[in-house]
Design an enzyme around this catalytic site. Structure first.
Site, PDB file in Angstrom:
ATOM      1  CD  GLU A 269     -26.750  14.234 -12.902  1.00 40.93           C
ATOM      2  OE1 GLU A 269     -27.296  15.303 -12.588  1.00 40.93           O
ATOM      3  OE2 GLU A 269     -25.888  14.144 -13.800  1.00 40.93           O
ATOM      4  CE  LYS A 328     -25.632  19.574  -9.753  1.00 40.04           C
ATOM      5  NZ  LYS A 328     -25.927  19.385 -11.184  1.00 40.04           N
ATOM      6  CB  CYS A 377     -23.739  16.562 -12.945  1.00 42.57           C
ATOM      7  SG  CYS A 377     -23.647  17.058 -14.683  1.00 42.57           S
TER       8      CYS A 377
END
Length: 533
Positions: A269, A328, A377
């Site tokens: 990430e 995301k 994440c």
């Protein structure tokens, strides 16, 4: 003296709950951790005292489990604000254990032996229902500390997660705790209840042993390389001054990983902090790195448009072409965005350091070199989110993350432990690429095949298998936990009605002793009391 013992029992339960999680990893303790609290609740006649005991357990548990929150490193965030965040998170999470204690106290039933089966199941049902709520509320959910996650190394037991998710494991843990507490305090204890617990646990272990031996494959193998750079958080923030150094490191590690001829090379990430879609400089640098590779490259990088800013993952071909992008979806509250900022703009003044990312809208499933999804994440800890990618055809999962914001190994391993359940729930390989760790390969049975520890630079090369079969959990999600929540609400509602029934009967008995012509006066005199009742 007795009150002090009860308070001590609540504190002991909180401590025992904490040590079942990483990095203490004393997972067998989970099966007795709630016994002191349940024993103390069983003798309470006052619901407020039960709530207090539950809150004490919760504050001790979450306060020690989440101690790292007060010490995380976020850009320009003052330490006092992190301490407030830790106190708030601890208190809100502890409320759920307080509510659990009250509900268990309400359901101290005086039942026939046969109905004691429900009596011993009730705490596990209530706990599971409350964990489901906590995984969705507040602020889009905070499933950290869900009891089932403590068993991520107990591979036989957690195989039931393909049906129940992590909540089924929590149910079993609380069920065993209740049975033990019943034997000790002789409350909730009967041969029917103990027998039920033994049968349920035995069936789950037998099933787990069978499924753990199975091979979950339905496609050709794939070669994967994971790059762990171990780039400090300070270097990431100072991208303009450290970008050349970071890209040289990525180039060196990528060329070395390419020697094993992987089908897919994975960066972490925010491995780079300029978009390969809009930055010509970044495009040219990536082309120089990719040149000569036979692999696709998955990288974490921001994506910017005129109006939006996304935390994204890009899949790039060996020719330098962007094949697809994932933005995301589940953003971190007060980290990547401020919840309901449009309704409460003053929050931006209180939390000026919070990001201004925009939530993605598409559940992207990449189709090269095979069909796979990317979780960024925090997203890897949400089972219901992950399964939506699986339903769209993902044959394995990739989680790219950057946990450099934390200073403690406990936080790294608490985060990582939840990923094991995503593998079992969906029977897919789970590939984790962490900037400063933990990078790992987890097979569909939850076994960790490769692990690159915290604070190390390195490469994981692995050969994984694909699977396109859907599990019960992949198709239907948290049905088991929803069922527990419904049963808990019905049971508590029914018990509440029973508790109010004697009051109505006493009033009716009192009224029957008065002459007929006096009842009107009595009703008028007690009208306000009747309304309250």
């Amino acid at each position: 003296m007795q009150n002090i013992l009860h308070l001590l029992s609540a504190v002991i339960s909180g401590i025992l709950l904490t040590i079942t999680f990483p990095s203490a990893n004393m997972e067998p303790v989970a099966f007795i951790a709630l016994v002191p609290l349940l024993s103390a609740i069983s003798v309470q006649k006052n619901m407020s005292k039960s709530f207090m005991l539950g809150m004490i357990t919760g504050v001790v548990f979450f306060g020690t489990l989440l101690f790292w929150v007060a010490g995380i490193r976020l850009y320009q965030v003052p330490q006092w604000l992190l301490v407030i965040g830790w106190l708030f998170t601890t208190t809100v999470s502890a409320l759920f254990i307080g509510i659990f204690a009250v509900c268990v106290n309400m359901l101290k039933a005086r039942m026939s032996p046969l109905l004691s089966i429900y009596n011993i199941l009730a705490p596990a049902i209530i706990w599971t229902g409350l964990e489901l709520i906590r995984s969705h509320f507040p602020m889009d959910g905070f499933p950290w500390g869900i009891l089932g996650y403590s068993q991520y190394q107990n591979l036989i037991l957690i195989q039931i997660a393909e049906f129940t998710g992590v909540f089924g494991v929590s149910f079993l843990i609380v069920l065993v705790n209740t049975a033990i507490a019943g034997v000790i305090s002789r409350i909730r204890c009967s041969w029917y209840g103990i027998g039920t617990t033994t049968v349920i646990l035995s069936l789950c272990l037998v099933w787990g042993n069978i499924r753990f031996q199975e091979n979950f494959t339905s496609g050709k193998p794939l070669n994967i390389s994971v790059i762990q750079t171990n780039i400090g958080i300070d270097q990431s923030w100072e991208w303009e001054t450290s970008c050349e150094k970071i890209l040289r490191m990525l180039d060196r590690l990528t060329k070395k990983a390419a020697e094993s001829n992987p089908d897919l090379i994975i960066w972490t990430e925010t491995a780079i902090l300029s978009s390969p879609d809009t930055s010509l400089w970044t495009k040219s640098k990536l082309l120089s790195i990719i040149n000569g590779l036979n692999s696709c490259l998955l990288i974490g990088a921001p994506h910017m448009t005129d109006t939006n800013y996304h935390n994204s993952a890009f899949l790039i071909s060996n020719k330098g072409r962007i094949i697809d992008r994932y933005d995301k979806i589940h953003l971190v509250p007060f980290g990547e965005m401020i919840p309901n900022e449009e309704l409460f703009p003053i929050l931006r003044k209180v939390f000026p350091q919070a990001g201004m990312y925009t939530r993605g809208e598409r559940y992207t499933v990449f189709n090269q070199p095979a069909r796979f999804c990317t979780l960024i994440c925090y997203e890897g800890i949400f089972g219901n989110l992950t399964r939506r990618f699986i339903k769209r055809g993902a044959e394995f999962m990739v989680n790219i993350t950057n946990d450099a914001w934390t200073r403690t190994r406990a936080a790294y391993y608490q985060h990582f432990s939840m990923d094991v359940f995503r593998s079992v729930e969906n029977r897919r390989y789970f590939i984790r690429a962490g900037n400063t760790g933990i990078s790992a390969i987890i097979n569909p049975s939850g076994r960790i095949e490769h692990l690159l520890d915290v604070g190390r630079e390195g490469i994981i090369n692995s050969r994984i298998s694909l699977n396109n079969q859907l599990t019960f959990y992949s198709q239907f999600g948290d049905v088991f936990a929803c069922f527990c929540l419904i049963i808990a609400i019905i049971g508590i509602g029914f018990q509440s009605m029973r508790n109010f029934r004697p009051v109505r009967l006493r009033y009716a008995t009192l009224l029957s002793h008065y002459p007929r012509n006096s009842r009107k006066l009595f009703n008028k005199a007690t009208d306000s009391q009747i309304t309250i009742l």
